[in-house]
Design an enzyme around this catalytic site. Structure first.
Site, mmCIF file in Angstrom:
data_model
loop_
_atom_site.group_PDB
_atom_site.id
_atom_site.type_symbol
_atom_site.label_atom_id
_atom_site.label_comp_id
_atom_site.label_asym_id
_atom_site.label_seq_id
_atom_site.Cartn_x
_atom_site.Cartn_y
_atom_site.Cartn_z
ATOM 1 N N HIS A 255 0.927 -1.276 0.069
ATOM 2 C CA HIS A 255 0.282 0.078 0.031
ATOM 3 C C HIS A 255 0.773 1.145 -0.235
ATOM 4 O O HIS A 255 1.865 1.275 0.588
ATOM 5 C CB HIS A 255 -0.890 -0.014 1.353
ATOM 6 C CG HIS A 255 -1.895 1.175 1.181
ATOM 7 N ND1 HIS A 255 -2.063 2.290 1.439
ATOM 8 C CD2 HIS A 255 -3.372 0.777 0.574
ATOM 9 C CE1 HIS A 255 -2.987 2.741 1.239
ATOM 10 N NE2 HIS A 255 -3.991 1.975 0.925
ATOM 11 N N ASP A 307 -7.999 -5.179 0.104
ATOM 12 C CA ASP A 307 -8.612 -5.981 -0.899
ATOM 13 C C ASP A 307 -8.137 -7.619 -0.708
ATOM 14 O O ASP A 307 -9.001 -8.485 -1.231
ATOM 15 C CB ASP A 307 -7.945 -5.796 -2.344
ATOM 16 C CG ASP A 307 -8.472 -4.355 -2.750
ATOM 17 O OD1 ASP A 307 -9.581 -4.365 -2.695
ATOM 18 O OD2 ASP A 307 -7.644 -3.564 -2.935
HETATM 19 N N1 ACO Z 1 3.997 -7.615 -4.461
HETATM 20 C C1 ACO Z 1 5.600 -7.771 -4.655
HETATM 21 N N2 ACO Z 1 6.378 -6.558 -4.441
HETATM 22 C C2 ACO Z 1 5.574 -5.483 -3.923
HETATM 23 C C3 ACO Z 1 4.257 -5.389 -3.910
HETATM 24 C C4 ACO Z 1 3.474 -6.578 -4.045
HETATM 25 N N3 ACO Z 1 2.322 -6.394 -3.907
HETATM 26 N N4 ACO Z 1 4.091 -4.194 -3.366
HETATM 27 C C5 ACO Z 1 5.092 -3.463 -3.200
HETATM 28 N N5 ACO Z 1 6.149 -4.100 -3.710
HETATM 29 C C6 ACO Z 1 7.404 -3.927 -3.717
HETATM 30 C C7 ACO Z 1 7.900 -3.215 -5.139
HETATM 31 O O1 ACO Z 1 8.151 -3.897 -6.061
HETATM 32 C C8 ACO Z 1 8.939 -2.330 -4.688
HETATM 33 O O2 ACO Z 1 10.152 -2.931 -4.729
HETATM 34 P P1 ACO Z 1 11.649 -2.313 -5.032
HETATM 35 O O3 ACO Z 1 11.566 -1.039 -4.148
HETATM 36 O O4 ACO Z 1 12.396 -3.476 -4.774
HETATM 37 O O5 ACO Z 1 11.349 -1.813 -6.502
HETATM 38 C C9 ACO Z 1 8.735 -1.997 -3.205
HETATM 39 O O6 ACO Z 1 7.810 -2.697 -2.770
HETATM 40 C C10 ACO Z 1 7.894 -0.621 -3.106
HETATM 41 O O7 ACO Z 1 6.611 -0.931 -3.872
HETATM 42 P P2 ACO Z 1 5.974 0.340 -4.943
HETATM 43 O O8 ACO Z 1 5.166 -0.260 -5.938
HETATM 44 O O9 ACO Z 1 7.024 1.368 -5.094
HETATM 45 O O10 ACO Z 1 5.144 0.890 -3.536
HETATM 46 P P3 ACO Z 1 3.834 1.798 -4.044
HETATM 47 O O11 ACO Z 1 3.652 2.855 -2.850
HETATM 48 O O12 ACO Z 1 4.150 2.781 -5.310
HETATM 49 O O13 ACO Z 1 2.788 1.054 -4.495
HETATM 50 C C11 ACO Z 1 0.690 -0.516 -4.626
HETATM 51 C C12 ACO Z 1 1.520 0.597 -3.567
HETATM 52 C C13 ACO Z 1 0.638 -0.010 -5.960
HETATM 53 C C14 ACO Z 1 -0.376 -0.831 -3.977
HETATM 54 C C15 ACO Z 1 1.786 -1.649 -4.865
HETATM 55 O O14 ACO Z 1 2.062 -2.104 -3.341
HETATM 56 C C16 ACO Z 1 1.011 -2.954 -5.450
HETATM 57 O O15 ACO Z 1 1.141 -2.875 -6.547
HETATM 58 N N6 ACO Z 1 0.456 -3.826 -4.732
HETATM 59 C C17 ACO Z 1 -0.294 -5.119 -5.451
HETATM 60 C C18 ACO Z 1 -1.642 -4.369 -5.844
HETATM 61 C C19 ACO Z 1 -2.776 -4.122 -4.853
HETATM 62 O O16 ACO Z 1 -2.953 -4.995 -4.181
HETATM 63 N N7 ACO Z 1 -3.341 -2.951 -4.839
HETATM 64 C C20 ACO Z 1 -4.354 -2.710 -3.944
HETATM 65 C C21 ACO Z 1 -4.106 -1.430 -3.215
HETATM 66 S S1 ACO Z 1 -4.977 -1.275 -1.925
HETATM 67 C C22 ACO Z 1 -6.737 -0.633 -2.418
HETATM 68 O O17 ACO Z 1 -6.691 -0.162 -3.649
HETATM 69 C C23 ACO Z 1 -7.813 -0.750 -1.589
#
Ligand code: ACO
Length: 370
Positions: A255, A307
């Site tokens: 998140h 979710d």
């Molecule tokens: N699975 C694997 N790795 C992850 C995940 C994940 N679900 N979420 C974050 N990471 C990792 C990223 O790859 C990144 O790694 P890095 O620094 O080595 O590149 C690090 O954690 C930071 O992640 P970001 O994507 O930069 O974090 P951001 O705050 O931009 O993204 C997001 C948040 C988009 C929700 C992300 O966690 C994600 O894509 N999650 C999966 C989709 C999801 O479940 N979305 C629902 C959100 S809640 C809602 O809408 C109610």
């Protein structure tokens, strides 16, 4: 020309608006209009919380009764909107049908005040969400039943059954958690559209477009598909090994704000455990969820989000997976409208800048010479 400031990618950590609607923070706190989410989950209902989000204070009895009556009275969907949905055909994705229906509703609705438009939109979104698979598939729309509250009605329209007791109570809490979440991607989108002074239907249609993506509202469907694919707790490690080596995001985890835990996921996990306990001794679904969650936390330090735990709850309630994101929209529309009103009340067109990295001073080459 204002001073230019470079924002981080994804606007992470940048404050771009002032809000009094809700606040989430990295320690896992979430408040709606000052009330902690657990306080509301334990004491309030969906309509009360929606009133709070929209108006800033909890309703008294007569305000709540009037609000609930309006929601119940405004649920009728114009024939033209169902006809457009029907023409999309059975292969359309339900969330796409819902977005199209919302846009169509905006084209046929002749209500003249913003308040009337919003009441109509809030009431109809749940009816459209429940019917966005049925109607394109050529089935008759299932309308709301008199005498049921918002959550009971939505669950009835989704499943054809009147649910009561703990199952209904849990579904209502999940809707309350989906209702609002400060400047998430879809609410920000709504505010951008509101800042152009376009109408609430236009803003909600754009909100639906942003919600669809798997990184936002589409995640509840993705999370359930993953749970079904993994199938057994013992297979979690192998599934994640593959996801990590492929560089894939694990849907339902992570998140932008919550880095330790998502308070809504914590509550939904409690509810899921209790729902299963009441159904009998088979706790495989819970163990499956926990096994993936544990691996993600221990190996990546990434917590489960709302979710992830909303999905198995919907699954236990017998809701079809492609309707999970439309349900999110049926609840979030109240938050969207609160943001719409807050934006318009102190409006400034949202129009940031981009740094241009492309070429300059090119000379036009006639098409025959390219
Ligand atoms: N699975 C694997 N790795 C992850 C995940 C994940 N679900 N979420 C974050 N990471 C990792 C990223 O790859 C990144 O790694 P890095 O620094 O080595 O590149 C690090 O954690 C930071 O992640 P970001 O994507 O930069 O974090 P951001 O705050 O931009 O993204 C997001 C948040 C988009 C929700 C992300 O966690 C994600 O894509 N999650 C999966 C989709 C999801 O479940 N979305 C629902 C959100 S809640 C809602 O809408 C109610």
């Amino acid at each position: 020309m204002p001073v230019q400031v470079r924002a981080p990618r994804g606007l992470a950590g940048v404050i771009v608006a002032e809000t009094r609607i809700a606040k989430s923070d990295s320690d896992g706190a979430l408040v709606y209009r000052g009330y902690p989410i657990r306080e509301l989950a334990e004491n309030a209902g969906f309509e009360e919380t929606a009133y709070l989000i929209l108006n800033g204070t909890l309703p008294n009895r007569s305000q709540l009764s009037e609000f609930s009556s309006t929601l119940a009275a405004e649920g009728g969907v114009p024939y033209a909107v169902y006809e457009i949905m029907r023409r999309l055909g059975k292969d359309v994705r339900p969330i796409d049908a819902l977005r199209t229906a919302c846009s169509a509703l905006g084209s046929v609705d002749r209500r003249s005040t913003v308040a009337a438009v919003q009441a109509s939109l809030e009431a109809k979104m749940s009816v459209l969400a429940a019917n966005c698979r049925r109607v394109p598939a050529g089935e008759k729309p299932r309308g709301p039943r008199e005498g049921l509250g918002f959550a009971a009605n939505l669950l009835y329209m989704l499943t054809g059954k009147v649910h009561e007791g703990y199952d209904l109570w849990v579904f209502e809490r999940v809707l309350m958690f989906y209702m609002e979440h400060d400047l998430n991607a879809s609410s920000f989108t709504v505010r951008v559209v509101a800042s152009t002074l376009a109408d609430p239907y236009a803003a909600a249609t754009a909100g639906l477009a942003a919600l669809k993506g798997p990184l936002h509202g589409g995640a509840n469907e993705g999370a359930m598909r993953m749970l079904l694919e993994v199938g057994e707790p013992e297979k979690a490690r192998r599934y994640l090994d593959k996801a990590f080596s492929d560089g894939r995001k694990v849907i339902g985890f992570g998140h932008r704000v919550y880095k330790k835990f998502d308070p809504r996921a914590v509550l939904c996990k409690e509810y899921l455990r209790e729902m299963l306990r009441r159904r009998g001794p088979d706790d495989r679904l819970f163990r499956l969820c926990e096994s993936i969650e544990k691996e993600m936390w221990e190996r990546k330090g990434i917590p489960a989000n709302l979710d992830y735990y909303a999905a198995p709850i919907f699954y236990l309630l017998g809701i079809e997976i492609p309707l999970y994101t439309p349900i999110f929209a049926a609840a979030r529309v109240f938050g969207w409208m609160a943001h719409y009103n807050e934006q318009v009340a102190e409006n400034k067109l949202i129009r940031p800048d981009a740094e241009y990295l492309g070429a300059v001073d090119l000379r036009y080459v006639p098409i025959a010479n390219r």
